[in-house]
Design an enzyme around this catalytic site. Structure first.
Site, PDB file in Angstrom:
ATOM      1  N   CYS A   1      38.896   8.257   6.502  1.00  0.00           N
ATOM      2  CA  CYS A   1      39.931   7.810   5.553  1.00  0.00           C
ATOM      3  C   CYS A   1      41.137   8.689   5.830  1.00  0.00           C
ATOM      4  CB  CYS A   1      39.447   7.998   4.118  1.00  0.00           C
ATOM      5  SG  CYS A   1      40.758   7.843   2.864  1.00  0.00           S
TER       6      CYS A   1
ATOM      7  N   CYS B   1      45.581   3.088   7.459  1.00  0.00           N
ATOM      8  CA  CYS B   1      44.588   3.104   6.387  1.00  0.00           C
ATOM      9  C   CYS B   1      43.303   2.466   6.932  1.00  0.00           C
ATOM     10  CB  CYS B   1      45.137   2.288   5.223  1.00  0.00           C
ATOM     11  SG  CYS B   1      43.964   2.015   3.891  1.00  0.00           S
TER      12      CYS B   1
HETATM   13  N1  DGL Z   1      43.825   6.149   3.120  1.00  0.00           N
HETATM   14  C1  DGL Z   1      43.043   4.995   3.008  1.00  0.00           C
HETATM   15  C2  DGL Z   1      41.956   4.892   4.041  1.00  0.00           C
HETATM   16  O1  DGL Z   1      42.160   5.358   5.131  1.00  0.00           O
HETATM   17  C3  DGL Z   1      42.741   4.415   1.669  1.00  0.00           C
HETATM   18  C4  DGL Z   1      42.252   5.287   0.599  1.00  0.00           C
HETATM   19  C5  DGL Z   1      42.193   4.503  -0.689  1.00  0.00           C
HETATM   20  O2  DGL Z   1      43.233   4.000  -1.109  1.00  0.00           O
HETATM   21  O3  DGL Z   1      41.105   4.392  -1.244  1.00  0.00           O
HETATM   22  O4  DGL Z   1      40.908   4.326   3.832  1.00  0.00           O
END
Ligand code: DGL
Length: 291
Positions: free
Chosen positions: A211, A93
């Protein structure tokens, strides 16, 4: 569990007497996004066992503050280390990497902890027009870690930053709702806000997916920006890096059939849908975890 409540005792390095190569690798994200990284990790290291946590009870992270995300990351580390004896952790993430990886590494300095960050360096090298679009959560773009990365880039490339409010959540929910119209509407809105795409001077010719949820919207984004634009995500480089770190530390599993165990802290449906789609051969079942 209240994510803001005081933390129970944190695991410490002395709780980890050995890190045998057969122990699993922990992976987590706020939701389904980290599966885009997990897929690459499994492809690169097929003998490994992975334990994945989707923090669906607390998603999205990208519109939360740093303390909230740090507390969630600590709790997930406790769960993965305390219950599953992980030998390494991949923070799949960008938001949690930006806001919490430093804190996690301080908590367990002996545990290899790898993160993901928007691939702006490779994108700048690929770009001919020297104009690069970066889609990420508002929290990632605002973070000190990302701002430092950006400052180190020099001035020959212009980065057009787009905080994509709502997009990770819409991607998260699309299978349950059986409706991708919100994902399409948000992609259209965010792509339009970045300006013109293409190879002409002044146009964005390279787009960074900063993301881990966004690769699940890659087809939609591709249709919007056109075939000539290079779309850069982080799955493959993170998997190669993880392989190297584990091999260097003698922690790589070199035999066995491997496997994946999936947990969700809240609603399990989104993760089940995404896993059925993205990890189809494994026919994986999602378990619930009170983290
Ligand atoms: N998938 C995550 C990222 O790479 C987080 C997305 C979220 O929960 O806002 O930032």
């Amino acid at each position: 569990m209240n994510p803001q409540a005081p933390l129970p005792t944190r695991p410490t390095a002395s709780d980890t007497p050995s890190l045998p190569a057969t122990d699993p690798i922990g992976v987590f994200d706020s939701g389904v996004g980290g599966l885009s990284i997990l897929q690459a990790l499994q492809g690169q290291m097929p003998h490994e066992r992975f334990v994945y946590v989707a923090d669906s009870a607390h998603a999205p992270y990208g519109e939360r503050d740093a303390v909230f995300v740090q507390n969630r990351a600590q709790r997930i580390l406790q769960f993965l280390h305390g219950t599953h004896r992980i030998k390494a952790l991949v923070v799949a993430c960008n938001t949690a990497t930006a806001l919490a990886i430093h804190d996690l590494r301080q908590t367990m300095p002996d545990l290899p902890i790898l993160g993901v960050e928007p691939a702006i360096k490779p994108a700048a090298a690929l770009s001919q027009t020297k104009r690069v679009g970066v889609m990420a959560t508002p929290a990632t773009l605002k973070s000190e870690k990302f701002q430092t990365l950006l400052k180190g880039m020099g001035s020959d490339t212009v980065f057009v930053l787009q905080g994509c409010e709502g997009l990770a959540d819409a991607i998260e929910q699309q299978w349950q709702r059986n409706d991708a119209s919100q994902v399409l509407a948000l992609c259209e809105q965010h792509v339009a806000a970045m300006g013109a795409f293409g190879h002409a001077p002044g146009h964005i010719d390279t787009l960074v997916l900063g993301c881990t949820h966004y690769p699940f919207a890659a087809h939609t984004l591709r249709a919007l920006v056109g075939d000539a634009v290079q779309i850069v995500d982080t799955g493959a480089p993170v998997a190669r890096h993880a392989h190297k770190v584990l091999a260097d530390k003698g922690l790589l599993a070199v035999s066995g059939s491997g496997g994946i165990t999936l947990f969700a802290t809240g609603d399990m449906g989104n993760l089940q849908h995404a896993a059925d789609m993205w990890l189809p051969r494994s026919a994986l079942t999602v378990n619930t975890a009170a983290v």
